[in-house]
Design a protein around this motif. Structure first.
Motif, PDB file in Angstrom:
ATOM      1  N   ILE A 233       7.465  -8.247  -7.119  1.00 39.68           N
ATOM      2  CA  ILE A 233       8.230  -8.391  -5.868  1.00 39.68           C
ATOM      3  C   ILE A 233       7.283  -8.539  -4.675  1.00 39.68           C
ATOM      4  N   VAL A 234       6.292  -7.646  -4.599  1.00 38.72           N
ATOM      5  CA  VAL A 234       5.330  -7.701  -3.499  1.00 38.72           C
ATOM      6  C   VAL A 234       4.549  -9.009  -3.532  1.00 38.72           C
ATOM      7  N   ASN A 235       4.117  -9.431  -4.713  1.00 37.94           N
ATOM      8  CA  ASN A 235       3.398 -10.703  -4.844  1.00 37.94           C
ATOM      9  C   ASN A 235       4.257 -11.877  -4.376  1.00 37.94           C
ATOM     10  N   ARG A 236       5.543 -11.829  -4.720  1.00 40.08           N
ATOM     11  CA  ARG A 236       6.458 -12.910  -4.343  1.00 40.08           C
ATOM     12  C   ARG A 236       6.538 -13.051  -2.826  1.00 40.08           C
ATOM     13  N   VAL A 237       6.648 -11.916  -2.137  1.00 37.33           N
ATOM     14  CA  VAL A 237       6.706 -11.935  -0.675  1.00 37.33           C
ATOM     15  C   VAL A 237       5.382 -12.411  -0.092  1.00 37.33           C
ATOM     16  N   LYS A 244       0.397 -16.974   6.932  1.00 35.31           N
ATOM     17  CA  LYS A 244       1.175 -16.633   8.131  1.00 35.31           C
ATOM     18  C   LYS A 244       1.158 -15.132   8.400  1.00 35.31           C
ATOM     19  N   THR A 245       1.403 -14.352   7.365  1.00 35.59           N
ATOM     20  CA  THR A 245       1.511 -12.904   7.495  1.00 35.59           C
ATOM     21  C   THR A 245       0.669 -12.244   6.416  1.00 35.59           C
ATOM     22  N   GLN A 246      -0.180 -11.291   6.819  1.00 33.53           N
ATOM     23  CA  GLN A 246      -0.959 -10.552   5.828  1.00 33.53           C
ATOM     24  C   GLN A 246      -0.123  -9.423   5.250  1.00 33.53           C
ATOM     25  N   VAL A 247      -0.016  -9.383   3.927  1.00 32.67           N
ATOM     26  CA  VAL A 247       0.759  -8.339   3.251  1.00 32.67           C
ATOM     27  C   VAL A 247      -0.177  -7.261   2.741  1.00 32.67           C
ATOM     28  N   TYR A 248       0.177  -6.001   3.051  1.00 33.09           N
ATOM     29  CA  TYR A 248      -0.563  -4.833   2.585  1.00 33.09           C
ATOM     30  C   TYR A 248       0.331  -4.001   1.673  1.00 33.09           C
ATOM     31  N   ALA A 249      -0.285  -3.370   0.680  1.00 31.37           N
ATOM     32  CA  ALA A 249       0.431  -2.430  -0.188  1.00 31.37           C
ATOM     33  C   ALA A 249      -0.180  -1.050   0.008  1.00 31.37           C
ATOM     34  N   LEU A 250       0.517  -0.206   0.752  1.00 27.78           N
ATOM     35  CA  LEU A 250       0.084   1.170   0.986  1.00 27.78           C
ATOM     36  C   LEU A 250       0.861   2.046   0.014  1.00 27.78           C
ATOM     37  N   THR A 251       0.246   2.352  -1.109  1.00 27.49           N
ATOM     38  CA  THR A 251       0.923   3.098  -2.168  1.00 27.49           C
ATOM     39  C   THR A 251       0.611   4.586  -2.004  1.00 27.49           C
ATOM     40  N   ILE A 252       1.649   5.374  -1.805  1.00 33.66           N
ATOM     41  CA  ILE A 252       1.525   6.766  -1.374  1.00 33.66           C
ATOM     42  C   ILE A 252       1.701   7.718  -2.554  1.00 33.66           C
ATOM     43  N   PRO A 253       0.727   8.552  -2.851  1.00 34.63           N
ATOM     44  CA  PRO A 253       0.909   9.557  -3.911  1.00 34.63           C
ATOM     45  C   PRO A 253       1.856  10.658  -3.455  1.00 34.63           C
ATOM     46  N   THR A 254       2.603  11.216  -4.384  1.00 30.63           N
ATOM     47  CA  THR A 254       3.462  12.356  -4.063  1.00 30.63           C
ATOM     48  C   THR A 254       2.669  13.656  -4.203  1.00 30.63           C
ATOM     49  N   ALA A 255       3.294  14.748  -3.839  1.00 34.24           N
ATOM     50  CA  ALA A 255       2.584  16.027  -3.751  1.00 34.24           C
ATOM     51  C   ALA A 255       1.914  16.426  -5.057  1.00 34.24           C
ATOM     52  N   ILE A 256       2.577  16.185  -6.178  1.00 35.84           N
ATOM     53  CA  ILE A 256       2.034  16.639  -7.458  1.00 35.84           C
ATOM     54  C   ILE A 256       0.747  15.888  -7.798  1.00 35.84           C
ATOM     55  N   ALA A 471      10.420 -12.009   8.434  1.00 37.50           N
ATOM     56  CA  ALA A 471       9.009 -12.007   8.824  1.00 37.50           C
ATOM     57  C   ALA A 471       8.619 -13.318   9.490  1.00 37.50           C
ATOM     58  N   ALA A 472       9.137 -14.427   8.974  1.00 39.53           N
ATOM     59  CA  ALA A 472       8.842 -15.734   9.570  1.00 39.53           C
ATOM     60  C   ALA A 472       9.464 -15.838  10.962  1.00 39.53           C
ATOM     61  N   GLU A 473      10.690 -15.355  11.083  1.00 43.78           N
ATOM     62  CA  GLU A 473      11.388 -15.408  12.375  1.00 43.78           C
ATOM     63  C   GLU A 473      10.658 -14.591  13.442  1.00 43.78           C
ATOM     64  N   LYS A 474      10.177 -13.421  13.053  1.00 39.14           N
ATOM     65  CA  LYS A 474       9.514 -12.536  14.016  1.00 39.14           C
ATOM     66  C   LYS A 474       8.033 -12.863  14.179  1.00 39.14           C
ATOM     67  N   LYS A 475       7.525 -13.848  13.443  1.00 38.14           N
ATOM     68  CA  LYS A 475       6.105 -14.233  13.475  1.00 38.14           C
ATOM     69  C   LYS A 475       5.212 -13.009  13.254  1.00 38.14           C
ATOM     70  N   ALA A 476       5.531 -12.276  12.195  1.00 33.15           N
ATOM     71  CA  ALA A 476       4.813 -11.037  11.887  1.00 33.15           C
ATOM     72  C   ALA A 476       3.362 -11.322  11.516  1.00 33.15           C
ATOM     73  N   ASN A 477       2.451 -10.577  12.124  1.00 37.61           N
ATOM     74  CA  ASN A 477       1.039 -10.665  11.744  1.00 37.61           C
ATOM     75  C   ASN A 477       0.773  -9.925  10.444  1.00 37.61           C
ATOM     76  N   ASP A 478       1.378  -8.736  10.322  1.00 33.05           N
ATOM     77  CA  ASP A 478       1.183  -7.886   9.139  1.00 33.05           C
ATOM     78  C   ASP A 478       2.528  -7.441   8.592  1.00 33.05           C
TER      79      ASP A 478
END
Length: 502
Positions: A233-237, A244-256, A471-478
């Protein structure tokens, strides 16, 4: 004598065949599954309008037998209501398919227990029924009507009485009020602070939670198939927005994955190393996605107060170290904690407390402290839009001193809403960022707002739209996918994310 016997036998066979042909023998009648599905949708009351999920519906039931199809209808993410028709390759595969249904319902229950516990009773009354190669699933408060329809599915002359109609399906959805809502990979494993429990033991709860000393932890399991679907899904976006827009994946660990004492990790049978899991997820992204490795930064500070003891979220300290990791990835300088105004709110009793209090009354004596940091820019502001499309100005950090004990995490960015907009007039470059998140992302916004002119925060569970087009409409940088590891192992969440990603 032989001739008489053969004649009697012939008569018997004729009678037997006649009985079968005229229906005297008991047979399972054929059903019109699509008509039954239509009845469930039109003659049962739901708390929200249900809409078809299309191809993404299959993501909710990933373990169905090969060749199965799914017609799934869900509503607003604030409600658990749903209707599904699963068509199997044959009735013989029903037992395995029902296990997939049970897994789906349990996953749904777990997620709503954390975010909107009022919906759990509805999920516990889920109506499921197999009829030949068809399985029906209906989650509603009007479960009596659903049972009537499915109990009489084989009777072509049966219709639910008109008084059971879907009169309430269009009732308004709740206003999103926070007080009611709940760089490169290291070549060798770094050294982290060691955590040791006081007791050397843990206690299990039925809610897939364990207690170690005075802290509760949700169990976690890495699922490679789910991780692959998420990465796809992330790759598709990212591919659609390339250049046009740089995509970042901030993957967050849970407490455990961060705060569980090391001695308990060694004896917990189902312990799963989230550092390894996150690297497996990152390996699935293509070159258009920049991974943000916040795991290492959190582990370097794991002896600090990063996560709550009685809730499944992190606090402002944990979110800060993820923000710091993002700044390193992007190549910008983070503002320090010392540059920010800090506030603490006491007596927070969160989701894990609420889920497990009946199992352990001693939890009543415990509570958490919510730590939050304000943006450096005093001119930054936000507006959130609720499920009805109504917008409200709100505080990026709210004073939750007098809020109910279970709602104080909503100090961060107005809690969970379909979309919120953050503006910072002190950033003059007209930069635009989109953050796609679930509730873990809320605590990131007070930090990120200092670096962009405008941020659109989208909660994929509730927002309806096309992310690529937006994202295209808002001309998102990131564009940042800020999602926790439990979400990436949860089919329901992945399906919801997929539904907005084109």
């Amino acid at each position: 004598m032989k001739r008489v016997f053969h004649r009697i036998l012939s008569i018997f066979m004729v009678l037997l065949l006649t009985a079968a042909a005229t229906g005297c023998g008991k047979q399972t009648p054929d059903i019109n599954a699509e008509e039954i599905l239509a009845s469930l949708l039109s003659q049962v009351r739901y708390d929200t309008e249900l809409k078809p999920m299309g191809e993404t519906g299959a993501l909710y039931f990933p373990d169905l037998p090969e060749g199965s199809t799914v017609s799934l209808y869900t509503g607003s993410g604030y409600y658990a209501d749903e209707v599904a028709l699963l068509t199997l390759p044959s009735a013989d595969t029903g037992a395995n398919a029902m296990k997939a249904v049970d897994n789906h319902i349990e996953e749904l229950r777990r997620q709503f227990a954390s975010y909107i516990p009022a919906e759990v009773a509805k999920i516990d009354r889920a109506v499921t029924r197999q009829n030949g190669k068809y399985i029906f699933v209906c989650i509603t408060n009007d479960y009596s009507s659903a049972n009537l329809i499915l109990d009489n599915a084989s009777d072509p002359n049966y219709h639910v009485p008109a008084t059971s109609g879907n009169a309430d399906a269009s009732q308004s959805e709740p206003t999103a009020q926070p007080e009611t809502k709940p760089q490169g990979q290291a070549t060798e494993k770094p050294s982290y602070p060691v955590l040791q429990s006081k007791s050397g033991s843990f206690r299990r709860y039925p809610s897939a939670t364990i207690r170690v000393d005075d802290s509760l932890f949700e169990l976690y399991a890495y699922r490679d198939a789910s991780a692959q679907t998420y990465a796809d899904i992330v790759n598709r976006v990212a591919d659609a927005l390339a250049g046009k827009t740089q995509v970042y994946a901030l993957t967050i660990p849970t407490a455990i994955g961060i705060a569980l004492p090391d001695d308990i990790a060694k004896i917990l049978p189902e312990y799963s190393d989230q550092g390894e899991a996150i690297e497996k997820i990152f390996a699935k992204f293509n070159s258009n996605v920049k991974p943000v490795r916040c795991f290492d930064n959190l582990m370097q500070h794991r002896n600090e107060n990063l996560y709550f003891s009685l809730d499944h979220h992190w606090n402002g300290n944990g979110a800060y170290y993820a923000y710091e990791a993002f700044c390193r990835t992007k190549g910008i300088t983070p503002y320090t904690m010392a540059q920010r105004k800090r506030v603490d709110f006491t007596d927070f009793k969160g989701s894990l407390y609420a889920q497990n209090l009946k199992q352990d009354a001693s939890l009543e004596k415990l509570s958490d402290k919510v730590t939050a940091y304000y943006p450096v820019s005093a001119n930054a502001s936000m507006t959130f839009t609720d499920a009805k499309g109504k917008s409200y100005p709100w505080n990026i950090i709210s004073d939750v001193t007098n809020w109910k004990a279970g709602t104080k995490y909503s100090t961060f960015a107005g809690g969970d809403n379909p979309i919120s907009v953050f503006t910072n007039p002190d950033v003059k470059d007209n930069s635009v960022c989109i953050i796609v998140k679930e509730s873990y992302g809320n605590a990131l916004l007070p930090y990120f707002v200092d670096h962009y002119s405008t941020i659109y925060e989208i909660d994929y569970r509730y927002w309806k739209g096309n992310l690529v087009e937006f994202a295209a409409e808002k001309k998102a940088n990131d564009l940042i996918f800020a999602n926790n590891t439990a979400m990436i192992s949860t089919n329901m969440h992945i399906a919801k994310l997929s539904s907005i990603c084109g």
